[in-house]
Design an enzyme around this catalytic site. Structure first.
Site, PDB file in Angstrom:
ATOM      1  N   ASP A  24      22.326 -15.097  23.299  1.00 56.20           N
ATOM      2  CA  ASP A  24      22.748 -16.348  22.670  1.00 56.20           C
ATOM      3  C   ASP A  24      21.590 -17.043  21.932  1.00 56.20           C
ATOM      4  O   ASP A  24      20.541 -17.332  22.526  1.00 56.20           O
ATOM      5  CB  ASP A  24      23.269 -17.242  23.811  1.00 56.20           C
ATOM      6  CG  ASP A  24      23.927 -18.512  23.328  1.00 56.20           C
ATOM      7  OD1 ASP A  24      23.861 -18.801  22.125  1.00 56.20           O
ATOM      8  OD2 ASP A  24      24.506 -19.207  24.178  1.00 56.20           O
TER       9      ASP A  24
ATOM     10  N   ASP B 161      31.292 -16.593  13.730  1.00 55.67           N
ATOM     11  CA  ASP B 161      32.662 -16.383  14.229  1.00 55.67           C
ATOM     12  C   ASP B 161      33.475 -17.631  13.920  1.00 55.67           C
ATOM     13  O   ASP B 161      33.084 -18.740  14.300  1.00 55.67           O
ATOM     14  CB  ASP B 161      32.635 -16.112  15.735  1.00 55.67           C
ATOM     15  CG  ASP B 161      32.000 -14.759  16.040  1.00 55.67           C
ATOM     16  OD1 ASP B 161      32.131 -13.836  15.206  1.00 55.67           O
ATOM     17  OD2 ASP B 161      31.354 -14.623  17.095  1.00 55.67           O
TER      18      ASP B 161
ATOM     19  N   ARG C  92      28.092  -7.470   5.556  1.00 52.55           N
ATOM     20  CA  ARG C  92      29.267  -6.637   5.815  1.00 52.55           C
ATOM     21  C   ARG C  92      30.518  -7.511   5.978  1.00 52.55           C
ATOM     22  O   ARG C  92      31.584  -7.214   5.455  1.00 52.55           O
ATOM     23  CB  ARG C  92      29.045  -5.831   7.100  1.00 52.55           C
ATOM     24  CG  ARG C  92      29.945  -4.625   7.205  1.00 52.55           C
ATOM     25  CD  ARG C  92      29.282  -3.618   8.084  1.00 52.55           C
ATOM     26  NE  ARG C  92      29.346  -4.050   9.468  1.00 52.55           N
ATOM     27  CZ  ARG C  92      30.228  -3.603  10.361  1.00 52.55           C
ATOM     28  NH1 ARG C  92      31.119  -2.722   9.995  1.00 52.55           N
ATOM     29  NH2 ARG C  92      30.218  -4.017  11.596  1.00 52.55           N
ATOM     30  N   TYR C  93      30.337  -8.604   6.683  1.00 50.08           N
ATOM     31  CA  TYR C  93      31.475  -9.487   6.906  1.00 50.08           C
ATOM     32  C   TYR C  93      31.931 -10.110   5.589  1.00 50.08           C
ATOM     33  O   TYR C  93      33.130 -10.263   5.331  1.00 50.08           O
ATOM     34  CB  TYR C  93      31.103 -10.579   7.927  1.00 50.08           C
ATOM     35  CG  TYR C  93      32.308 -11.308   8.427  1.00 50.08           C
ATOM     36  CD1 TYR C  93      33.034 -10.841   9.518  1.00 50.08           C
ATOM     37  CD2 TYR C  93      32.759 -12.443   7.774  1.00 50.08           C
ATOM     38  CE1 TYR C  93      34.171 -11.499   9.950  1.00 50.08           C
ATOM     39  CE2 TYR C  93      33.889 -13.111   8.195  1.00 50.08           C
ATOM     40  CZ  TYR C  93      34.589 -12.634   9.286  1.00 50.08           C
ATOM     41  OH  TYR C  93      35.715 -13.286   9.706  1.00 50.08           O
TER      42      TYR C  93
HETATM   43  C1  LIG Z   1      31.591 -12.653  12.038  1.00 51.61           C
HETATM   44  S1  LIG Z   1      30.108 -11.933  12.522  1.00 51.61           S
HETATM   45  C2  LIG Z   1      29.088 -12.045  11.062  1.00 51.61           C
HETATM   46  C3  LIG Z   1      27.904 -11.133  11.121  1.00 51.61           C
HETATM   47  C4  LIG Z   1      26.976 -11.179   9.881  1.00 51.61           C
HETATM   48  N1  LIG Z   1      26.317 -12.457   9.752  1.00 51.61           N
HETATM   49  C5  LIG Z   1      27.724 -10.856   8.636  1.00 51.61           C
HETATM   50  O1  LIG Z   1      27.856 -11.740   7.763  1.00 51.61           O
HETATM   51  O2  LIG Z   1      28.157  -9.694   8.491  1.00 51.61           O
HETATM   52  C6  LIG Z   1      29.368 -13.199  13.570  1.00 51.61           C
HETATM   53  C7  LIG Z   1      28.208 -12.675  14.406  1.00 51.61           C
HETATM   54  O3  LIG Z   1      27.634 -13.752  15.140  1.00 51.61           O
HETATM   55  C8  LIG Z   1      27.247 -13.268  16.412  1.00 51.61           C
HETATM   56  N2  LIG Z   1      27.184 -14.415  17.339  1.00 51.61           N
HETATM   57  C9  LIG Z   1      28.227 -15.095  17.850  1.00 51.61           C
HETATM   58  N3  LIG Z   1      27.805 -16.076  18.675  1.00 51.61           N
HETATM   59  C10 LIG Z   1      26.439 -16.016  18.660  1.00 51.61           C
HETATM   60  C11 LIG Z   1      25.428 -16.747  19.339  1.00 51.61           C
HETATM   61  N4  LIG Z   1      25.731 -17.741  20.185  1.00 51.61           N
HETATM   62  N5  LIG Z   1      24.137 -16.410  19.099  1.00 51.61           N
HETATM   63  C12 LIG Z   1      23.845 -15.407  18.233  1.00 51.61           C
HETATM   64  N6  LIG Z   1      24.762 -14.678  17.579  1.00 51.61           N
HETATM   65  C13 LIG Z   1      26.045 -14.970  17.790  1.00 51.61           C
HETATM   66  C14 LIG Z   1      28.311 -12.236  16.764  1.00 51.61           C
HETATM   67  O4  LIG Z   1      27.871 -11.301  17.705  1.00 51.61           O
HETATM   68  C15 LIG Z   1      28.622 -11.618  15.413  1.00 51.61           C
HETATM   69  O5  LIG Z   1      27.862 -10.455  15.186  1.00 51.61           O
END
Ligand SMILES: C[S@@+](CC[C@H](N)C(=O)[O-])C[C@H]1O[C@@H](n2cnc3c(N)ncnc32)[C@H](O)[C@@H]1O
Length: 233
Positions: free
Chosen positions: A116, A138, A213-214
């Site tokens: 986190d 997310d 990627r997202y």
């Molecule tokens: C929808 S994905 C987007 C990933 C990337 N930024 C992209 O644009 O492709 C959101 C990412 O945030 C990460 N994530 C969610 N909560 C988090 C937290 N509290 N600390 C760090 N990363 C987090 C998830 O594991 C996920 O890989």
């Protein structure tokens, strides 16, 4: 609330998946080795000068929260070798992918954390970052889940503490309700100023933008991303 992999403490800000497809043996070995070399050790206090985290001289330090597959982070590392980067990603497959790339080409200006990001924010010294990037967090589109969104008053307080004056928080999302949510939260926060001059600028990607990627998925599915920047006053 999800518990941390080491079982020491529940995490406050991570509600997503920690694992996807099983990681192969070779990749697992590279992941473990990469974490051993590059992972932040939060049990020890942060260095007073955060630049000392890196074995090379860096001018400033940036944080990317939730780097996913690492597309933007890798691009930034190579585009700005004089800056130090901290990448945070609790999703094992994302971290494994980044570690495979580092195994091919090590980057001394990178440190990572695989849990986190709130833990990192709490650990960092005040005023130690030049930039925080949060791209496609997310979205938690259902109203009952909005409280899980990473952007919150409490996390903006954390951003405000660790960013230097004049530092920047950058945000991208393809989910309109999250874009509005972030604008409203930042506008209500006394320490942040929105950098956009006009609303048309929202849809203009940041300079030298490699995409993620997202983001590619959002574009394929016909959603229009917004890009917001806020200055720490
Ligand atoms: C929808 S994905 C987007 C990933 C990337 N930024 C992209 O644009 O492709 C959101 C990412 O945030 C990460 N994530 C969610 N909560 C988090 C937290 N509290 N600390 C760090 N990363 C987090 C998830 O594991 C996920 O890989």
């Amino acid at each position: 609330m999800a518990s941390s992999p080491d079982g020491t403490r529940a995490t406050e800000g991570f509600f997503g998946r920690r694992r996807g497809r099983p990681v192969g043996l070779n990749q697992a070995a590279i992941l473990l080795d990469g974490l051993k070399r590059n992972r932040l050790e939060l049990a020890a206090p942060a260095p007073a000068d955060l630049r000392d985290l890196f074995p090379v001289q860096v001018s400033s330090v940036r944080l990317e929260i939730g780097f996913g597959g690492g597309e933007h982070l890798l691009h930034a590392l190579d585009a700005e070798p004089g800056a130090g980067f901290i990448g945070v990603e609790p999703f094992v497959n994302g971290m494994a992918k980044l570690m495979m790339r580092l195994d091919e080409t090590p980057r001394p200006n990178l440190r990572v954390y695989d849990d986190d990001a709130i833990r990192v924010l709490e650990w960092l010294p005040a005023g130690s970052l030049e930039r925080i990037d949060l791209f496609y967090p997310d979205p938690w589109p259902k109203k009952k889940h909005w409280k899980r969104r990473f952007v919150s008053r409490q996390n903006l307080d954390r951003f405000s503490r660790v960013l230097r004056h004049g530092g920047v928080f950058r945000f991208a999302s393809d989910i309109d309700s999250y874009v509005n949510w972030t604008l409203l939260h930042c506008r209500a926060h006394p320490d942040f100023e929105w950098l956009a001059v006009e609303a048309a600028g929202w849809h203009q990607p940041f300079g030298n933008w490699p995409g993620t990627r997202y983001e590619a998925k959002a574009l394929r599915e016909g959603r229009r991303p917004a890009y917001l920047g806020f200055r720490r006053l």
